[in-house]
Motif scaffolding. Structure first.
Motif, PDB file in Angstrom:
ATOM      1  N   VAL A 156      88.872 -14.779  -5.732  1.00 55.86           N
ATOM      2  CA  VAL A 156      87.449 -14.851  -5.400  1.00 55.86           C
ATOM      3  C   VAL A 156      86.980 -13.520  -4.802  1.00 55.86           C
ATOM      4  N   GLY A 157      87.855 -12.909  -4.000  1.00 59.35           N
ATOM      5  CA  GLY A 157      87.508 -11.620  -3.402  1.00 59.35           C
ATOM      6  C   GLY A 157      87.263 -10.557  -4.447  1.00 59.35           C
ATOM      7  N   GLU A 158      88.142 -10.497  -5.426  1.00 61.60           N
ATOM      8  CA  GLU A 158      87.984  -9.508  -6.504  1.00 61.60           C
ATOM      9  C   GLU A 158      86.685  -9.753  -7.269  1.00 61.60           C
ATOM     10  N   LEU A 159      86.442 -11.010  -7.593  1.00 60.66           N
ATOM     11  CA  LEU A 159      85.251 -11.364  -8.371  1.00 60.66           C
ATOM     12  C   LEU A 159      83.976 -11.024  -7.595  1.00 60.66           C
ATOM     13  N   THR A 160      84.010 -11.236  -6.303  1.00 57.38           N
ATOM     14  CA  THR A 160      82.852 -10.895  -5.474  1.00 57.38           C
ATOM     15  C   THR A 160      82.625  -9.389  -5.487  1.00 57.38           C
ATOM     16  N   ARG A 161      83.718  -8.650  -5.384  1.00 57.33           N
ATOM     17  CA  ARG A 161      83.596  -7.185  -5.396  1.00 57.33           C
ATOM     18  C   ARG A 161      83.068  -6.661  -6.724  1.00 57.33           C
ATOM     19  N   LEU A 162      83.274  -7.447  -7.790  1.00 62.34           N
ATOM     20  CA  LEU A 162      82.750  -7.033  -9.094  1.00 62.34           C
ATOM     21  C   LEU A 162      81.246  -7.312  -9.207  1.00 62.34           C
ATOM     22  N   GLY A 163      80.671  -7.840  -8.128  1.00 57.41           N
ATOM     23  CA  GLY A 163      79.229  -8.040  -8.117  1.00 57.41           C
ATOM     24  C   GLY A 163      78.753  -9.411  -8.554  1.00 57.41           C
ATOM     25  N   LEU A 164      79.671 -10.395  -8.568  1.00 52.43           N
ATOM     26  CA  LEU A 164      79.273 -11.731  -9.031  1.00 52.43           C
ATOM     27  C   LEU A 164      78.525 -12.535  -7.973  1.00 52.43           C
ATOM     28  N   GLY A 165      78.605 -12.100  -6.702  1.00 54.07           N
ATOM     29  CA  GLY A 165      77.916 -12.831  -5.646  1.00 54.07           C
ATOM     30  C   GLY A 165      78.464 -14.238  -5.492  1.00 54.07           C
ATOM     31  N   TYR A 166      77.585 -15.184  -5.254  1.00 55.80           N
ATOM     32  CA  TYR A 166      78.027 -16.570  -5.028  1.00 55.80           C
ATOM     33  C   TYR A 166      78.654 -17.197  -6.274  1.00 55.80           C
ATOM     34  N   ARG A 167      78.502 -16.538  -7.426  1.00 55.88           N
ATOM     35  CA  ARG A 167      79.046 -17.074  -8.681  1.00 55.88           C
ATOM     36  C   ARG A 167      80.561 -16.959  -8.757  1.00 55.88           C
ATOM     37  N   ALA A 168      81.117 -16.119  -7.889  1.00 52.17           N
ATOM     38  CA  ALA A 168      82.561 -15.891  -7.891  1.00 52.17           C
ATOM     39  C   ALA A 168      83.335 -17.196  -7.697  1.00 52.17           C
ATOM     40  N   GLU A 169      82.875 -18.021  -6.766  1.00 50.62           N
ATOM     41  CA  GLU A 169      83.541 -19.298  -6.482  1.00 50.62           C
ATOM     42  C   GLU A 169      83.521 -20.211  -7.701  1.00 50.62           C
ATOM     43  N   TYR A 170      82.384 -20.246  -8.375  1.00 49.72           N
ATOM     44  CA  TYR A 170      82.255 -21.091  -9.563  1.00 49.72           C
ATOM     45  C   TYR A 170      83.265 -20.697 -10.631  1.00 49.72           C
ATOM     46  N   ILE A 171      83.376 -19.390 -10.842  1.00 47.60           N
ATOM     47  CA  ILE A 171      84.274 -18.899 -11.889  1.00 47.60           C
ATOM     48  C   ILE A 171      85.723 -19.242 -11.550  1.00 47.60           C
ATOM     49  N   LYS A 172      86.048 -19.075 -10.281  1.00 48.40           N
ATOM     50  CA  LYS A 172      87.406 -19.388  -9.846  1.00 48.40           C
ATOM     51  C   LYS A 172      87.723 -20.864 -10.084  1.00 48.40           C
ATOM     52  N   LYS A 173      86.812 -21.725  -9.686  1.00 44.80           N
ATOM     53  CA  LYS A 173      87.022 -23.170  -9.868  1.00 44.80           C
ATOM     54  C   LYS A 173      87.073 -23.531 -11.348  1.00 44.80           C
ATOM     55  N   MET A 174      86.240 -22.868 -12.129  1.00 48.08           N
ATOM     56  CA  MET A 174      86.180 -23.162 -13.565  1.00 48.08           C
ATOM     57  C   MET A 174      87.538 -22.938 -14.221  1.00 48.08           C
ATOM     58  N   CYS A 175      88.202 -21.865 -13.794  1.00 51.21           N
ATOM     59  CA  CYS A 175      89.516 -21.545 -14.360  1.00 51.21           C
ATOM     60  C   CYS A 175      90.535 -22.648 -14.050  1.00 51.21           C
ATOM     61  N   ASP A 176      90.359 -23.313 -12.909  1.00 50.86           N
ATOM     62  CA  ASP A 176      91.286 -24.375 -12.546  1.00 50.86           C
ATOM     63  C   ASP A 176      90.981 -25.679 -13.274  1.00 50.86           C
TER      64      ASP A 176
END
Length: 283
Positions: A156-176
Motif C-alpha cells: 500500500v505504501g508503494e502504491l500511495t507513493r505512485l500517486g494513487l492516493g486513497y485508491r491504493a488500499e482498494y487496489i491492494k484488497k482487489m489483488c487479494d
DNA sequence: GCCCAGGAGTGTG
DNA sequence: CACACTCATGGG
C-alpha cells in the motif's frame, strides 16, 4: 511484425482518444500505440484499412486487435436501434467511427477503480505507473499491465507513493479478492448478475461496475453514468435524478446498445464543454 | 491559488 | 431510499 486489417467503420482517433482507454497514445505521425496482452502494438489508419506493427510475441496480434476494436460489432445495426431516440438520431452519424473497445477484464477493473474522482491525464499516469513498476518489460520503455500475481507484490505504501492516493488500499484488497477463476465466473454471468458481483468488490460502486461491465466484459447494454453523462442527460433530455432512475431511463431509451449511446453522449458532452459544438442539438 | 475530476464508502435523516 | 460528508491528489 507487420499486418493489415479492415475494420469499418472506424475512426481510430475517436475510438482511442475519447477517454475509454488509458494506455493508448498518439504519435505526431498520426499512429496510435498501446499494449495488448504481452505485445506492443502500433496502429495507423489508412483510409478504410488499419496498418499495424507489433513486437514479436506468442499471441495472434491480428486477432487481438480485432477483438480489442470489437470489429464484429454491426455498427449500422447499432445505429439503427439507437436512431429510435430522436436526440441520438440527430447527431449519431457523426459518431459512426467511434467504437466501444474491449479491454482485458483485469486491467479494466483496476483502471476504472483508479479512475474514481480523477481526471483522464491523471488516470493515464496512474495506470502507466502500475505497468512500469509491476508489469513485464516487453519493449524499450514499454511494459505489459501487471496481472494479479505481479500486482500483489505491491505494498500500500508503494502504491500511495505512485500517486494513487486513497485508491491504493482498494487496489491492494482487489489483488487479494480477485483471481483468474473468479474473473472467468464473472465472464459467464448475465449483466445484472455480473454487475451485482462487481459492486461487492472494494472501490467498485455502480458507475465503476458499469464501466467494467461495458469495456471489460463487453456488456453493451451497460450505461455508466459519470459527471459528464449526468450533464448530458440534464442538458439534452432535461433528465435529472439518482443513478438508479437515470439508469432506468437509459435502459428504456437505448436498450441493448445503451453502452454505445453512452459513449456517444460522453464524447459529445466533453466536446461541447470545450466549445467544440454539439451534434445532438441544433445550436 | 482555484476548481475540478469516467466516485466510493460511511453515516444520518 | 435519499442526501451529506469525507477521502488524497494532480491537472488545467
Amino acid at each position: 511484425m507487420i499486418f493489415e486489417l479492415e475494420v469499418f467503420p472506424l475512426d481510430l482517433e475517436l475510438t482511442l482518444g475519447c477517454g475509454q482507454t488509458f494506455r493508448w497514445r498518439s504519435s505526431p505521425d498520426g499512429s496510435w500505440s498501446g499494449v495488448l496482452g504481452d505485445q506492443f502494438v502500433s496502429l495507423r489508419q489508412i483510409g478504410q484499412k488499419i496498418a499495424g506493427e507489433a513486437t514479436p510475441g506468442s499471441e495472434d496480434v491480428e486477432e487481438s486487435v480485432l477483438e480489442f476494436l470489437r470489429a464484429h460489432d454491426d455498427i449500422s445495426r447499432i445505429q439503427r436501434v439507437l436512431r429510435r431516440d430522436p436526440v441520438m438520431a440527430l447527431g449519431m452519424r457523426r459518431m459512426i467511427g467511434l467504437r466501444i473497445v474491449k479491454l482485458d477484464e483485469w486491467e479494466c477493473l483496476i483502471s476504472y477503480v483508479l479512475a474514481t474522482y480523477a481526471n483522464i491525464p491523471r488516470i493515464m499516469k496512474m495506470v502507466e505507473a502500475l505497468a512500469v513498476n509491476y508489469g513485464r518489460r516487453i519493449a524499450h520503455g514499454t511494459y505489459s499491465f501487471p496481472d494479479r500475481r505481479r500486482l500483489s507484490k505491491a505494498t500500500v505504501g508503494e502504491l500511495t507513493r505512485l500517486g494513487l492516493g486513497y485508491r491504493a488500499e482498494y487496489i491492494k484488497k482487489m489483488c487479494d479478492l480477485v483471481d483468474e477463476p473468479k474473473l472467468s465466473v464473472f465472464s459467464g454471468a448475465p449483466y445484472e448478475t455480473l454487475r451485482r458481483q462487481l459492486i461487492e468488490l472494494p472501490g467498485v460502486g455502480e458507475k465503476v461496475a458499469d464501466c467494467v461491465s461495458l469495456f471489460g466484459f463487453g456488456r453493451l447494454e451497460s450505461f455508466p453514468i459519470d459527471l459528464w453523462i449526468e450533464r448530458a442527460l440534464a442538458r439534452l433530455y432535461e433528465k435529472k435524478g439518482t443513478y438508479r432512475s437515470l439508469r432506468a431511463f437509459a435502459a428504456e431509451r437505448f436498450g441493448e446498445y445503451a453502452g454505445y449511446a453512452q459513449e456517444y453522449l460522453y464524447h459529445n458532452e466533453r466536446m461541447h464543454a470545450r466549445d467544440l459544438g454539439c451534434v445532438f442539438s441544433e445550436e
